[in-house]
Write an enzyme that holds these catalytic residues in place. Structure first.
Site, PDB file in Angstrom:
ATOM      1  N   ASP A  12     -30.567  11.468  19.498  1.00 57.37           N
ATOM      2  CA  ASP A  12     -32.013  11.701  19.472  1.00 57.37           C
ATOM      3  C   ASP A  12     -32.388  13.061  20.072  1.00 57.37           C
ATOM      4  OD1 ASP A  12     -32.322   8.997  18.483  1.00 57.37           O
ATOM      5  OD2 ASP A  12     -31.874   8.378  20.536  1.00 57.37           O
ATOM      6  N   LYS A  15     -31.956  16.494  16.053  1.00 60.88           N
ATOM      7  CA  LYS A  15     -31.030  17.078  15.073  1.00 60.88           C
ATOM      8  C   LYS A  15     -31.692  17.220  13.700  1.00 60.88           C
ATOM      9  CE  LYS A  15     -27.815  13.925  15.903  1.00 60.88           C
ATOM     10  NZ  LYS A  15     -28.295  13.283  17.148  1.00 60.88           N
ATOM     11  N   GLY A  39     -31.211   7.967  12.804  1.00 61.43           N
ATOM     12  CA  GLY A  39     -32.584   8.117  12.328  1.00 61.43           C
ATOM     13  C   GLY A  39     -32.980   9.567  12.520  1.00 61.43           C
ATOM     14  N   HIS A  40     -32.956  10.344  11.430  1.00 64.15           N
ATOM     15  CA  HIS A  40     -33.294  11.766  11.538  1.00 64.15           C
ATOM     16  C   HIS A  40     -34.705  11.997  11.008  1.00 64.15           C
ATOM     17  CE1 HIS A  40     -28.778  13.011  11.705  1.00 64.15           C
ATOM     18  NE2 HIS A  40     -29.200  12.371  12.762  1.00 64.15           N
ATOM     19  N   GLN A 223     -25.649  10.563  15.587  1.00 66.44           N
ATOM     20  CA  GLN A 223     -25.317  10.167  16.967  1.00 66.44           C
ATOM     21  C   GLN A 223     -24.951  11.420  17.784  1.00 66.44           C
ATOM     22  OE1 GLN A 223     -23.625   7.958  14.400  1.00 66.44           O
ATOM     23  NE2 GLN A 223     -25.654   7.104  14.427  1.00 66.44           N
TER      24      GLN A 223
HETATM   25  P1  IMP Z   1     -24.079   1.110  17.238  1.00 67.47           P
HETATM   26  O1  IMP Z   1     -23.839   2.482  16.735  1.00 67.47           O
HETATM   27  O2  IMP Z   1     -25.192   0.390  16.532  1.00 67.47           O
HETATM   28  O3  IMP Z   1     -22.824   0.285  17.319  1.00 67.47           O
HETATM   29  O4  IMP Z   1     -24.593   1.233  18.759  1.00 67.47           O
HETATM   30  C1  IMP Z   1     -23.763   1.681  19.812  1.00 67.47           C
HETATM   31  C2  IMP Z   1     -24.548   2.531  20.794  1.00 67.47           C
HETATM   32  O5  IMP Z   1     -24.892   3.766  20.178  1.00 67.47           O
HETATM   33  C3  IMP Z   1     -25.864   1.917  21.265  1.00 67.47           C
HETATM   34  O6  IMP Z   1     -26.092   2.295  22.605  1.00 67.47           O
HETATM   35  C4  IMP Z   1     -26.887   2.581  20.356  1.00 67.47           C
HETATM   36  O7  IMP Z   1     -28.174   2.589  20.939  1.00 67.47           O
HETATM   37  C5  IMP Z   1     -26.307   3.959  20.241  1.00 67.47           C
HETATM   38  N1  IMP Z   1     -26.704   4.675  19.026  1.00 67.47           N
HETATM   39  C6  IMP Z   1     -26.219   4.471  17.782  1.00 67.47           C
HETATM   40  N2  IMP Z   1     -26.789   5.325  16.921  1.00 67.47           N
HETATM   41  C7  IMP Z   1     -27.620   6.089  17.628  1.00 67.47           C
HETATM   42  C8  IMP Z   1     -28.471   7.194  17.283  1.00 67.47           C
HETATM   43  O8  IMP Z   1     -28.532   7.644  16.142  1.00 67.47           O
HETATM   44  N3  IMP Z   1     -29.198   7.729  18.312  1.00 67.47           N
HETATM   45  C9  IMP Z   1     -29.092   7.277  19.583  1.00 67.47           C
HETATM   46  N4  IMP Z   1     -28.306   6.267  19.943  1.00 67.47           N
HETATM   47  C10 IMP Z   1     -27.576   5.670  18.981  1.00 67.47           C
END
Ligand code: IMP
Length: 429
Positions: A12, A15, A39-40, A223
Site C-alpha cells: 500500500d 505503487k 489493490g492498485h 505486495q
Molecule cells: P495473503 O496474501 O492474503 O495470504 O495475506 C498475507 C498477508 O499479506 C496479510 O497480512 C495481508 O494483509 C498482506 N497483504 C497481502 N496483499 C497485500 C497488499 O496488496 N497490500 C498490503 N498487504 C497485503
C-alpha cells in the site's frame, strides 16, 4: 529498457500511481506475482480505478498488459474486472494472460478462511482471497493453470482427483463443510474458459520478442518486500516473492536484462494484518495519519496499522532488491504533523540492529531508535517542482534518501495523476 517496480515496505505504498506514471512510456506492463490480494488505485481524469489483477497499464490502449506466469488468477475476479472496464468504455484488447499462471480455485478462498479461523490468536490476517492455498497447490503440483482451461478432458480428470481425493476429505472431515461436486466445478470453469480464451497465450515469445526489440518493459510488483515469503516477517507474509527476484521468475525475464529497480515507499509506514511492526503508532498521531490518509484496505476495507517511516526497513529493501532510485509517496499526508520521527534501527535488549532480523520474536520485541525532524506545516498538494516544496519538507525527503542510500526521484503530493514532484531524471529512455 526493463524496469522492475517493487514495494519497499509492507504494501500500500502507492505503487498504482507510480505504475500509472511509468506506464505512459511503457510498451509492456507485466504483473509477475500475487493475485487479487493486491489493490492498485489509479486516479485519472475519467475517475478512480481499483485494479486487483489487471495490470495498471490497461488504461493505455497501446500498452501490452501481461498477467505473468507467477500470478495466481481467480477467473471470477478477472472477469469482473474486465466487465467493469467495459462498463466504463474500455475494452481490454491489450490484455494477455500467461497460460502458465495458476488459478485460484473456488475452494481456495474457503480453505484460506477456515485455516485462518483455526489458527485463532495466531492468525496471520490474510485477505481470505485464497492466495496462500493456491500457491501451496502450485508447489504440491496439484494446481490448475490458466492454460488447463483449454483442455477440458485434462481438467475433468484432474478435478475429479484433486476435489475427491485431496480437497473434499479436508473440507468434510476436518472442517465439517459440504463437499464440492467436481462436475459442477468443471461446468463453471469451462464457462470461464470461453470468456477468457481470447486472452490466454504463451507469453514466452511475446516477452522475449519485446526484449529483443528493446521495448520499454515495466514489471509491476504487488505486495511488498516485507511481505516476501523468504525475506519478509515470516510467517506474517504473503505466499509469493514480491521482491526483484520474484519479478524475474514470475515473468521469465533474465536478470541480465534488468536496467533499473525502482522502490516505492510511503512517507510513513502502514501494514494490514498481523505481525511485527516496530515503528507502529498506537496513539492519536497514528489515528490522525490513518484518517487523513484514508488508510483502510483497498481489498478488505480493514483499517491499516500506521507507524513512522522506518529507514531500517527501507534500507533493507533497497539493498535486497538492488533499488536504484525511489519514489516517496503520500508526503502530503504528513502536512499537518508538527514533529516527524524516522526509525533508523532497533534495540533488542540492549543489542542494536540496523536491519529487520529473521528471528520474528526478537524483531517483534525490538524497540525503535528514532531521530526527529520538524514538520513543514503547510499544504504541498500544488507542488510540481522540487523547489515548490517547503525547505523542511525537502529536508525530510533528502534525509530519507540519505538513510536508505538511494536517490528519491519522485515524490507523491496527492492522489491525482498530476500530483507528483519529479526531479528531472527520465526513468524510461
Ligand atoms: P495473503 O496474501 O492474503 O495470504 O495475506 C498475507 C498477508 O499479506 C496479510 O497480512 C495481508 O494483509 C498482506 N497483504 C497481502 N496483499 C497485500 C497488499 O496488496 N497490500 C498490503 N498487504 C497485503
Amino acid at each position: 529498457m526493463v524496469i522492475i517496480l517493487v514495494g519497499g515496505q509492507w504494501g500500500d505504498e502507492g505503487k498504482g500511481k507510480v505504475i500509472d506514471y511509468l506506464a505512459e512510456k511503457a510498451d509492456v506492463v507485466i504483473r509477475s506475482q500475487g493475485g487479487n490480494n493486491a489493490g492498485h488505485t489509479v486516479i485519472t481524469e475519467h475517475g478512480e480505478f481499483k485494479f486487483q489483477l489487471m495490470p495498471s497499464g490497461i488504461l493505455y490502449p497501446e500498452c501490452v498488459c501481461i498477467i505473468g506466469n507467477g500470478v495466481v488468477v481467480d477467473p471470477k475476479v478477472l472477469l469482473r474486472e474486465i466487465s467493469q472496464l467495459r462498463e466504463r468504455g474500455i475494452e481490454p484488447k491489450n490484455l494477455i494472460i500467461s497460460e502458465r499462471a495458476h488459478m485460484v480455485m473456488s475452494y481456495h478462498p474457503l480453505l484460506d478462511q477456515l485455516e485462518e479461523e483455526a489458527r485463532g490468536d495466531d492468525r496471520l490476517g490474510t485477505t481470505w482471497r485464497g492466495i496462500g492455498p493456491a500457491y501451496a497447490d502450485k508447489v504440491r503440483r496439484i494446481g490448475f493453470r490458466i492454460g488447463d482451461l483449454q483442455k477440458e478432458a485434462f481438467m475433468r480428470k484432474k478435478l475429479a482427483f484433486v476435489v475427491d481425493q485431496v480437497k473434499n476429505p479436508i473440507l468434510t472431515k476436518l472442517y465439517g463443510k459440504d463437499a464440492y461436486d467436481w462436475s459442477n466445478m468443471l461446468d463453471e470453469y469451462m464457462g470461464y474458459a470461453k470468456q477468457l480464451d481470447p486472452y490466454i497465450k504463451d507469453t514466452f515469445p511475446i516477452i522475449q520478442d519485446a526484449l529483443d526489440r528493446k521495448a520499454n518493459i515495466l514489471l509491476e510488483g504487488a505486495q511488498a518486500t516485507m511481505l516476501d515469503l523468504d525475506f519478509g516477517t515470516y510467517p506474517y507474509v504473503t505466499s509469493s516473492n514480491p521482491t526483484a527476484g520474484g519479478a524475474l521468475t514470475g515473468s521469465g525475464i533474465p536478470p541480465t536484462k534488468v536496467d533499473l529497480t525502482i522502490g516505492v515507499f510511503k512517507a510513513y509506514t502502514s501494514r494490514v494484518g498481523y505481525g511485527p511492526f516496530p515503528s507502529e503508532l498506537l496513539d492519536e498521531v497514528g489515528d490522525q495519519i490513518r484518517e487523513r490518509g484514508h488508510e483502510f484496505g483497498t481489498v478488505t476495507g480493514r483499517p491499516r496499522r500506521i507507524g513512522w517511516f522506518d529507514s531500517a526497513v527501507a534500507r533493507y529493501s533497497a539493498r535486497l532488491n538492488g533499488i536504484g532510485c525511489a519514489a516517496l509517496m503520500r508526503l502530503d499526508i504528513l502536512d499537518e504533523q508538527p514533529l516527524l520521527k524516522i526509525c533508523t534501527g532497533y534495540d533488542f535488549r540492549g543489542k542494536k540492529f540496523d536491519h529487520p532480523v529473521a528471528n520474528i520474536s526478537h524483531y517483534k520485541h525490538s524497540m525503535p531508535i528514532y531521530e526527529e525532524m520538524p514538520g513543514w506545516g503547510s499544504d504541498i498538494g500544488a507542488a510540481r517542482e522540487w523547489s515548490d516544496l517547503p525547505q523542511r519538507c525537502r529536508d525530510y525527503v533528502e534525509r530519507i534518501g540519505e538513510l536508505i542510500g538511494v536517490p528519491i526521484e519522485l515524490v507523491g503530493t496527492g492522489p491525482r495523476r498530476d500530483q507528483f514532484v519529479t526531479r528531472g531524471r527520465e526513468l524510461f529512455d
